[in-house]
Structures are given as C-alpha cells and as structure tokens.
Write a protein that holds these residues in place. Sequence first.
Motif, mmCIF file in Angstrom:
data_model
loop_
_atom_site.group_PDB
_atom_site.id
_atom_site.type_symbol
_atom_site.label_atom_id
_atom_site.label_comp_id
_atom_site.label_asym_id
_atom_site.label_seq_id
_atom_site.Cartn_x
_atom_site.Cartn_y
_atom_site.Cartn_z
ATOM 1 N N ARG A 69 0.919 -1.343 0.100
ATOM 2 C CA ARG A 69 0.001 0.029 0.161
ATOM 3 C C ARG A 69 0.796 1.375 -0.076
ATOM 4 O O ARG A 69 0.573 2.223 -1.055
ATOM 5 N N ALA A 70 1.825 1.306 0.761
ATOM 6 C CA ALA A 70 2.632 2.647 1.061
ATOM 7 C C ALA A 70 3.644 2.823 -0.330
ATOM 8 O O ALA A 70 3.809 3.830 -0.856
ATOM 9 N N ALA A 71 3.920 1.462 -0.982
ATOM 10 C CA ALA A 71 4.650 1.605 -2.141
ATOM 11 C C ALA A 71 3.951 2.236 -3.326
ATOM 12 O O ALA A 71 4.309 2.941 -4.183
ATOM 13 N N GLY A 72 2.577 1.644 -3.433
ATOM 14 C CA GLY A 72 1.722 1.986 -4.456
ATOM 15 C C GLY A 72 1.622 3.768 -4.312
ATOM 16 O O GLY A 72 1.187 4.429 -5.259
ATOM 17 N N ILE A 73 1.163 4.171 -3.003
ATOM 18 C CA ILE A 73 1.058 5.661 -2.892
ATOM 19 C C ILE A 73 2.151 6.262 -3.114
ATOM 20 O O ILE A 73 2.285 7.455 -3.828
ATOM 21 N N GLY A 74 3.318 5.777 -2.666
ATOM 22 C CA GLY A 74 4.544 6.441 -3.006
ATOM 23 C C GLY A 74 4.919 6.374 -4.299
ATOM 24 O O GLY A 74 5.402 7.647 -4.842
ATOM 25 N N LEU A 75 4.632 5.394 -5.237
ATOM 26 C CA LEU A 75 5.043 5.518 -6.673
ATOM 27 C C LEU A 75 4.032 6.555 -7.363
ATOM 28 O O LEU A 75 4.349 7.080 -8.281
ATOM 29 N N ALA A 76 2.930 6.523 -6.828
ATOM 30 C CA ALA A 76 2.055 7.402 -7.392
ATOM 31 C C ALA A 76 2.205 8.704 -7.298
ATOM 32 O O ALA A 76 2.190 9.743 -8.070
ATOM 33 N N LEU A 77 2.704 9.122 -5.886
ATOM 34 C CA LEU A 77 3.281 10.532 -5.705
ATOM 35 C C LEU A 77 4.512 10.985 -6.429
ATOM 36 O O LEU A 77 4.673 12.069 -6.724
ATOM 37 N N TYR A 78 5.439 9.791 -6.503
ATOM 38 C CA TYR A 78 6.433 10.072 -7.388
ATOM 39 C C TYR A 78 6.439 10.361 -8.654
ATOM 40 O O TYR A 78 6.799 11.427 -9.308
ATOM 41 N N ALA A 79 5.359 9.679 -9.324
ATOM 42 C CA ALA A 79 4.912 9.797 -10.759
ATOM 43 C C ALA A 79 4.427 11.326 -10.926
ATOM 44 O O ALA A 79 4.912 11.899 -12.013
ATOM 45 N N PHE A 80 3.694 11.641 -9.968
ATOM 46 C CA PHE A 80 3.216 13.081 -10.041
ATOM 47 C C PHE A 80 4.351 14.059 -9.920
ATOM 48 O O PHE A 80 4.319 15.036 -10.670
#
Length: 143
Positions: A69-80
């Motif tokens: 979950r943290a990785a998915g949120i982190g990668l989404a924020l990273y891509a943004f």
Amino acid sequence: MEVQSRTRIFFRWLLALLYLAAGIMHIRSPAGFLAITPDWVPYPEQVVFITGVAEIAGAIGLMTQHWRRAAGIGLALYAFCVWPANINHAVNDIAVGGRTLGWGYHAPRLLLQPVIIWWALWASGGTNWPFGQRGDAADWVDP
C-alpha cells in the motif's frame, strides 16, 4: 483466483520491473535525467540519485504484502512529482543522448502520466476504479 486478481498481479509485476529498471538507470546513467531536470530543482545530482533509490524501493515494496500500500501511494506521488521534468523535457525539446524526441513521443508521454499514477494505485490494490469500488483493508492483500 479471479481474473481481475491475476491481471492485477501481472500488472503489479510489470510495474515493479519497469520501476526497478528505471531506478537502476537513474543511478547508473544519470546524465539524461539530469538534462531534463528543471533548473529550479535544488541539488539535481542528489535528486536524480534519490529518485532512483525511490523507484527501486517502490518496486520492491510493491512485491511485499506489508509494504504494498505504501509503495503504491509512494510511486503514485513520485510519478506526480517527476511530471515537471517530463514537461520540461517536452517544452524545451531537450536533447538526451544527442537527440531530441519531438512531440510524437512527448505528447503521449505527458498524457500517460495520469495513467502511470493510477497504475501504481491500482496495482497496489488502492483502487479498483474503474472496475468497481475499493473495499476494506482486505483489498490490500492478495489471496
């Protein structure tokens, strides 16, 4: 295992492999990433290195139930957060490796950034949209 679950697992692995490769490239060959980094980013060499580490950590996190979950949120924020570099690359037609890519590359790349953001959330189980409603915490764990 239902089809959506197998599909999600496949695309989770694919996303993790893409981020792992990108992270390694950020660390081993930073020149192209430095070239597209906007001038207003402080300490660009360190930022490119840290983004590589973040991509690798996110890829590993996607593959673990505890950190998914943290990785998915982190990668989404990273891509943004890296979107400005992609915009800078396109608007200023910055050459990487001695060549420019043109709008045939940049337009789809910029338009796909929201898809990449969504992909990280969907692959981690954070959303089922547009396939249905996100359920409870059990959605974060594969059967």
